[in-house]
Design a protein around this motif. Structure first.
Motif, short mmCIF file in Angstrom:
data_model
loop_
_atom_site.label_atom_id
_atom_site.label_comp_id
_atom_site.label_asym_id
_atom_site.label_seq_id
_atom_site.Cartn_x
_atom_site.Cartn_y
_atom_site.Cartn_z
N UNK A 277 0.98 -1.19 0.05
CA UNK A 277 0.01 0.10 0.31
C UNK A 277 1.04 1.37 -0.07
N UNK A 278 2.12 1.55 1.04
CA UNK A 278 3.31 2.58 0.46
C UNK A 278 3.76 2.60 -0.67
N UNK A 279 4.45 2.21 -1.20
CA UNK A 279 4.66 1.62 -2.24
C UNK A 279 3.28 2.16 -3.45
N UNK A 280 2.49 1.92 -3.24
CA UNK A 280 1.13 2.42 -4.66
C UNK A 280 0.89 3.65 -3.94
N UNK A 281 0.95 4.28 -3.12
CA UNK A 281 0.88 5.62 -2.24
C UNK A 281 2.05 6.79 -2.82
N UNK A 282 3.43 6.14 -2.45
CA UNK A 282 4.53 6.68 -3.71
C UNK A 282 4.35 6.60 -4.76
N UNK A 283 4.18 5.74 -5.62
CA UNK A 283 3.57 5.70 -6.61
C UNK A 283 2.80 7.26 -7.78
N UNK A 284 1.84 7.15 -6.55
CA UNK A 284 0.87 7.52 -7.30
C UNK A 284 1.34 9.15 -6.87
N UNK A 285 1.87 9.60 -6.03
CA UNK A 285 1.95 10.21 -5.80
C UNK A 285 3.63 11.04 -6.36
N UNK A 286 4.46 10.79 -7.47
CA UNK A 286 4.78 10.54 -8.45
C UNK A 286 4.14 11.15 -9.92
N UNK A 287 3.27 10.12 -9.54
CA UNK A 287 2.51 9.64 -10.77
C UNK A 287 1.07 11.12 -11.42
N UNK A 288 0.32 11.21 -10.35
CA UNK A 288 -0.21 12.06 -10.60
C UNK A 288 -0.87 13.31 -10.32
N UNK A 289 -1.18 14.17 -10.69
CA UNK A 289 -1.36 15.48 -11.29
C UNK A 289 -2.53 16.22 -10.11
N UNK A 290 -2.74 15.74 -8.84
CA UNK A 290 -3.48 15.37 -8.30
C UNK A 290 -3.39 15.74 -6.97
N UNK A 291 -3.15 17.57 -6.89
CA UNK A 291 -2.05 18.15 -5.74
C UNK A 291 -2.92 17.58 -4.20
N UNK A 292 -3.99 17.14 -4.73
CA UNK A 292 -4.29 16.21 -2.64
C UNK A 292 -3.97 15.02 -2.69
N UNK A 293 -3.12 14.50 -3.52
CA UNK A 293 -1.98 13.49 -3.46
C UNK A 293 -1.14 13.26 -3.42
N UNK A 294 -0.79 14.01 -2.71
CA UNK A 294 0.99 14.38 -2.95
C UNK A 294 1.33 14.64 -1.68
N UNK A 295 2.71 14.06 -1.40
CA UNK A 295 3.44 14.64 -0.03
C UNK A 295 2.91 13.72 0.62
N UNK A 296 1.79 12.18 0.74
CA UNK A 296 2.14 11.35 1.64
C UNK A 296 2.33 11.05 2.66
N UNK A 297 2.14 11.74 3.67
CA UNK A 297 3.16 11.18 4.76
C UNK A 297 2.59 10.34 5.68
#
Length: 368
Positions: A277-297
Motif C-alpha cells: 500500500x505504501x509503495x502504491x501511494x509513493x508511485x501515485x504521488x509521483x504519477x498523479x497531477x492531483x495536488x491532494x495526493x502529493x506529499x502523503x505522510x
C-alpha cells in the motif's frame, strides 16, 4: 418501415427543439440544485447542477457539470493521474429528478433573485458551453468539480462575484470532508490515507454541494438575499444501519488475530500488505497531477520498507530484520507525533498500535 422513420424523425425533431435557443422571459427561474449524499464513493459528497425553467415557453433544462464516461480508455489510470475529462450536459429536469428518486437522494432547489438580463446572460453562457469544447474540463477534486463550475458560471455574470466561501474559516479540508464518511469506516480510512498534506490546509475553496447550499442561504446580492426561494423537490427516506464488517471493530478483530497468532506467515502477509500500500501511494504521488495526493505522510505508517522486511523475515535474516525494525519504529513514532493534531488519528490508531507491537516483537526476538 414508414412508421419507424416517422417515429425517428419525431424524436430527432423534439431533441433539436430542446437544444435550440429558447428565449428567456420575465417568468424564467434560474436555480441552483443540490443533490444530497449517498453511499457510493462517487455520491459520498453530493452533487450540484443548474436549472433554467420557464412556464411560458415550457423550457425546463438541467445543466450538469458532473458527467463522465466509464468507457473512457484507461479510465482508472486517467482518474488517478488527474487528467480525466469530465463534461457538461443539458437535458430535461424531469429526467434529472427521476434519476435521483431512483437512487433515493434528496433534491433541493434554490431560486436565484437576479434580473432578466442576468438570467439571459447565464443562459447564453450555458448554451454556448454545451455546444462547444468548453463543455469539457479536467476534473480536480477540490479546485474544479460540479460545484465550483456552477459557482464560476453564476459569479461570472453577477457583479462582484457574490458567492464566496464564508464557512470553515478555521478548519482544514480534511476536517470538512471527514464527517461525510462517518458510517463507512473503510471508505473513510481509504480516503484519509490516500490524501496527502494538501487536504490539511485551511478549507478556502467552496467545493462541496451542501456547503454551497448553506452559503447561498446567507448570501446577499444588490442588498437583497440572492436566493428568493428554497424548496425540497424530492425528499429521500434514508436510514443508517450499523455494520460490524464496515466498522473499526472489524479491523481491530483482524489485527488482534495477527498479534495473537504472531506467526512467521502472518507477519510476512501483514508487512507485505502494508508495504505494498505504501509503495502504491509513493508511485501515485509521483504519477498523479492531483495536488491532494502529493506529499502523503501516511507512507510512514504504510512503509515501503515493510516489503524488504517481509523478505528478510522469510529468510530468517535477523541482522537486517533488526535494522529495518529500528528504522521503521523511528518513522512510526514520528508519524504518531505528527498525527496528534489530525482528525483521522483515531481511525488509523489500531494500525499504528498493531504495527508497533509487531515491530517491537521482531526486535526483541532472540537470535537463533
Amino acid at each position: 418501415m414508414n412508421k419507424k422513420l416517422l417515429l425517428l424523425f419525431c424524436i430527432l425533431a423534439s431533441f433539436s427543439g430542446f437544444s435550440q435557443h429558447s428565449p428567456i422571459t420575465e417568468n424564467t427561474k434560474v436555480s441552483i440544485l443540490t443533490v444530497d449524499v449517498a453511499d457510493e464513493s462517487h455520491t459520498l459528497y453530493g452533487h450540484t447542477a443548474l436549472r433554467i425553467q420557464d412556464p411560458v415557453t415550457h423550457f425546463d433544462a438541467i445543466y450538469n457539470y458532473g458527467m463522465f464516461d466509464f468507457r473512457t480508455e484507461n479510465f482508472i489510470l486517467k482518474f488517478v493521474k488527474g487528467d480525466l475529462q469530465y463534461y457538461a450536459a443539458s437535458y430535461p429536469y424531469a429526467d434529472f429528478e427521476y434519476s435521483y428518486q431512483v437512487e433515493n437522494r434528496s433534491v433541493y432547489e434554490q431560486v436565484l433573485n437576479i434580473s432578466l438580463a442576468e438570467k439571459q446572460e447565464i443562459y447564453e453562457k450555458l448554451h454556448t458551453s454545451m455546444y462547444s469544447d468548453e463543455r469539457f474540463y479536467t476534473y480536480k477534486f477540490i479546485d474544479r468539480n460540479c460545484t465550483t463550475k456552477v459557482i464560476d458560471v453564476v459569479n461570472s455574470v453577477l457583479k462582484g462575484k457574490p458567492i464566496k466561501n464564508t464557512l470553515h474559516k478555521t478548519e482544514s479540508y480534511r476536517n470538512v470532508l471527514f464527517p461525510y464518511a462517518n458510517h463507512h469506516y473503510y471508505m473513510q480510512l481509504g480516503i484519509n490515507i490516500i490524501f496527502g498534506e494538501r487536504v490539511d490546509h485551511q478549507a478556502e475553496t467552496l467545493f462541496l454541494p451542501l456547503d454551497l447550499m448553506n452559503v447561498l442561504k446567507n448570501t446577499s446580492y444588490k442588498n437583497k438575499p440572492l436566493v428568493t426561494q428554497t424548496t425540497t423537490n424530492f425528499k429521500a427516506n434514508r436510514t443508517e444501519a450499523f455494520s460490524f464488517l464496515d466498522s473499526i471493530y472489524s479491523l481491530i478483530a483482524v489485527l488482534l488475530v495477527v498479534i495473537l497468532l504472531n506467526k512467521k506467515a502472518t507477519n510476512v502477509l501483514y508487512f507485505s500488505l502494508l508495504g505494498s500500500i505504501g509503495l502504491l501511494f509513493s508511485m501515485i504521488g509521483m504519477y498523479s497531477y492531483h495536488r491532494e495526493l502529493l506529499w502523503n505522510y501516511n507512507v510512514l505508517l504504510f512503509n515501503p520498507l515493510f516489503l524488504p522486511l517481509a523478505f528478510f523475515i522469510l529468510r530468517n535474516n535477523t541482522k537486517w530484520i533488526k535494522k529495518i525494525c529500528w528504522a521503521s519504529l523511528f518513522l512510526l513514532g514520528g508519524y504518531l507525533i505528527y498525527m496528534f493534531s489530525k482528525v483521522h488519528l483515531i481511525i488509523v490508531l489500531p494500525l499504528i498500535i498493531a504495527t508497533g507491537i509487531q515491530l517491537a516483537r521482531l526486535l526483541l526476538k532472540k537470535d537463533r
